[in-house]
Design an enzyme around this catalytic site. Structure first.
Site, PDB file in Angstrom:
ATOM      1  N   GLU A 189      -5.613  -4.058   5.821  1.00  0.00           N
ATOM      2  CA  GLU A 189      -6.195  -5.333   5.589  1.00  0.00           C
ATOM      3  C   GLU A 189      -4.751  -6.111   5.358  1.00  0.00           C
ATOM      4  OE1 GLU A 189      -9.716  -4.207   2.680  1.00  0.00           O
ATOM      5  OE2 GLU A 189      -8.118  -5.152   2.045  1.00  0.00           O
ATOM      6  N   CYS A 200      -0.512 -11.760   2.674  1.00  0.00           N
ATOM      7  CA  CYS A 200      -0.476 -10.638   1.772  1.00  0.00           C
ATOM      8  C   CYS A 200      -0.596  -9.563   2.945  1.00  0.00           C
ATOM      9  CB  CYS A 200      -1.844 -10.571   0.847  1.00  0.00           C
ATOM     10  SG  CYS A 200      -1.635  -9.274  -0.212  1.00  0.00           S
ATOM     11  N   CYS A 236      -3.901   4.790  -0.778  1.00  0.00           N
ATOM     12  CA  CYS A 236      -2.785   4.388  -1.749  1.00  0.00           C
ATOM     13  C   CYS A 236      -2.910   5.820  -2.779  1.00  0.00           C
ATOM     14  CB  CYS A 236      -3.131   3.340  -2.531  1.00  0.00           C
ATOM     15  SG  CYS A 236      -1.587   3.156  -3.866  1.00  0.00           S
ATOM     16  N   CYS A 269      -4.900   3.552  -9.252  1.00  0.00           N
ATOM     17  CA  CYS A 269      -5.243   2.910 -10.377  1.00  0.00           C
ATOM     18  C   CYS A 269      -6.531   2.670 -10.339  1.00  0.00           C
ATOM     19  CB  CYS A 269      -4.641   1.398  -9.859  1.00  0.00           C
ATOM     20  SG  CYS A 269      -3.019   1.333  -9.791  1.00  0.00           S
ATOM     21  N   CYS A 307      -9.079   0.050  -8.777  1.00  0.00           N
ATOM     22  CA  CYS A 307      -8.904  -0.375  -7.366  1.00  0.00           C
ATOM     23  C   CYS A 307      -9.360   0.228  -6.376  1.00  0.00           C
ATOM     24  CB  CYS A 307      -7.105  -0.253  -7.089  1.00  0.00           C
ATOM     25  SG  CYS A 307      -6.595  -0.701  -5.614  1.00  0.00           S
ATOM     26  N   SER A 319       5.686  -6.034  -4.486  1.00  0.00           N
ATOM     27  CA  SER A 319       4.829  -5.505  -5.631  1.00  0.00           C
ATOM     28  C   SER A 319       4.742  -3.781  -5.721  1.00  0.00           C
ATOM     29  CB  SER A 319       3.376  -5.942  -5.365  1.00  0.00           C
ATOM     30  OG  SER A 319       2.639  -5.530  -6.490  1.00  0.00           O
ATOM     31  N   CYS A 331      -8.346  -6.753  -2.979  1.00  0.00           N
ATOM     32  CA  CYS A 331      -7.542  -5.744  -2.641  1.00  0.00           C
ATOM     33  C   CYS A 331      -8.546  -4.429  -2.162  1.00  0.00           C
ATOM     34  CB  CYS A 331      -6.535  -5.102  -3.544  1.00  0.00           C
ATOM     35  SG  CYS A 331      -5.750  -3.514  -3.351  1.00  0.00           S
TER      36      CYS A 331
HETATM   37  S1  SF4 Z   1      -3.479  -1.223  -7.262  1.00  0.00           S
HETATM   38 FE1  SF4 Z   1      -1.982  -1.153  -5.733  1.00  0.00          FE
HETATM   39  S2  SF4 Z   1      -0.750   1.062  -6.508  1.00  0.00           S
HETATM   40 FE2  SF4 Z   1      -2.757   0.925  -7.470  1.00  0.00          FE
HETATM   41  S3  SF4 Z   1      -4.206   2.156  -6.270  1.00  0.00           S
HETATM   42 FE3  SF4 Z   1      -4.414  -0.080  -5.806  1.00  0.00          FE
HETATM   43  S4  SF4 Z   1      -2.800  -0.475  -3.927  1.00  0.00           S
HETATM   44 FE4  SF4 Z   1      -2.426   1.570  -5.166  1.00  0.00          FE
END
Ligand code: SF4
Length: 348
Positions: free
Chosen positions: A96, A109, A116, A120, A123, A195, A336
């Site tokens: 994205e 962005c 990933c 986290c 997320c 970031s 995200c």
């Molecule tokens: S917040 Fe960022 S680092 Fe954490 S899982 Fe999501 S994409 Fe990955």
């Protein structure tokens, strides 16, 4: 004809590579400069649009290079004009990029990985782990899709999309090189934010690049115990090491770091946490970016509006510069990783 796999991507080419390609095609060397100007000064990856090139050369470029490896698969727009592009890659994976306009500027962005590895717990992007790293041209192509879609070059770029960019360092560094060097795109590094979830070895590699990028480090907690509830063990670094890397970044690069802090109800939004975060931010000369959680999982809740504002006020009263990011685009799967997560479910 060479197989697609062995072809180089146009946005990955350097000047010397383009000169040797053009020379091998029996064309004068000034054609290489013309092509590179189309690519990096006019953000044009389609040889058919490079009108000052001979037709034969345009066709040769299409045979010898992967000109545009990705395409926009879905566009999702929110009421506040934030636009999210789901971009499909040549192996059918997707990432994205988000176009975030405000009254005085436009921010893009960008993503750095498919999935990933950090994971986290709040997320959506981390849910399925890492699929693969993006190559440099796939990062640059996101920028170009954003420009083509919005009709504007961004005032700011933030690497806050899918992925931990500092774990895909070489490709990110290559894309940053193309974005910031005067011969290529020539954007000021001061307008680019990297970031990171706090991947300390990556911060030191970023320092080695020696350019004044804005570094945003995701703290999300003021003690390691609370942080362990949010970020799994494997790629989580101790807060003390993250803070040391902030100090080193400021000393070597001369820029204040930003702390990213996702506010999670009952986890990290207490008065004591706000006071400790204020002390940390002051000691390490950091700004704080507060991001109230936007409800993508059942595990965490967004704090009440009053608690969010109180948390911010405590920081401000302590003299800390605070940005409160009331998530743009949350209503259209624009937070995200959510659009990609939806795309993956639809494909099953
Ligand atoms: S917040 Fe960022 S680092 Fe954490 S899982 Fe999501 S994409 Fe990955």
């Amino acid at each position: 004809m060479a197989s697609q796999m062995s072809l180089k991507a146009l946005a990955d080419c350097t000047y010397s590579e383009m000169e040797s390609l053009v020379g091998n095609l029996g064309q004068p060397l000034f054609r290489a400069k013309q092509i590179m100007e189309w690519v990096f000064k006019h953000y044009e990856l389609n040889p058919d649009h490079m009108l000052n090139l001979p037709l034969k050369l345009r066709e040769e470029l299409k045979n010898k290079l992967i000109c545009m490896s990705s395409k926009i698969k879905e566009v999702s727009k929110s009421n506040d004009k934030t636009t999210k592009l789901l971009i499909s890659l040549d192996d059918d994976e997707a990432v994205e990029m988000v176009i975030i306009p405000s009254r005085e500027r436009i921010t893009f962005c960008l993503s750095t990985q498919v999935g990933c590895p950090v994971g986290c717990r709040f997320c959506a992007s981390g849910e399925g782990g890492l699929v693969r790293n993006l190559k440099a041209h796939e990062i640059i192509e996101q920028l170009y899709h954003g420009i083509a879609h919005s009709g504007k070059f961004p005032d700011n770029i933030v690497f806050m999309g899918i992925g931990e960019g500092l774990l895909n360092f070489d490709n990110l560094a290559e894309a940053l090189h193309k974005m910031t060097e005067a011969d290529y795109i020539g954007m000021s590094p001061r307008r680019i934010t990297i970031s990171s979830s706090g991947y300390v070895p990556g911060v030191y590699r970023l320092i080695e690049l020696g350019k004044p990028f804005i570094l945003a480090l995701s703290l999300h907690a003021v003690d390691d115990e609370t942080r362990a509830e949010i970020i799994p063990d494997k790629l989580r670094y101790p807060i003390a090491e993250i803070l040391q890397s902030c100090d080193d970044y400021e000393e070597k690069i001369g820029r204040m770091v930003t702390f990213e802090y996702t506010l999670l109800a009952g986890i990290n939004d207490s008065r004591a946490a706000a006071e400790k975060l204020s002390a940390m931010a002051r000691k390490h000369h950091a700004k704080v970016n507060l991001i109230p959680y936007n409800k993508t999982t059942k595990e965490f809740k967004r704090p009440k509006e009053i608690d969010i504002l109180n948390f911010r006020d405590i920081l401000e009263e302590a003299g800390v510069t605070v940005m409160l990011r009331l998530e743009k685009g949350g209503k259209v799967n624009a937070a995200c990783g959510q659009l990609r997560a939806k795309h993956m479910k639809n494909d099953k």
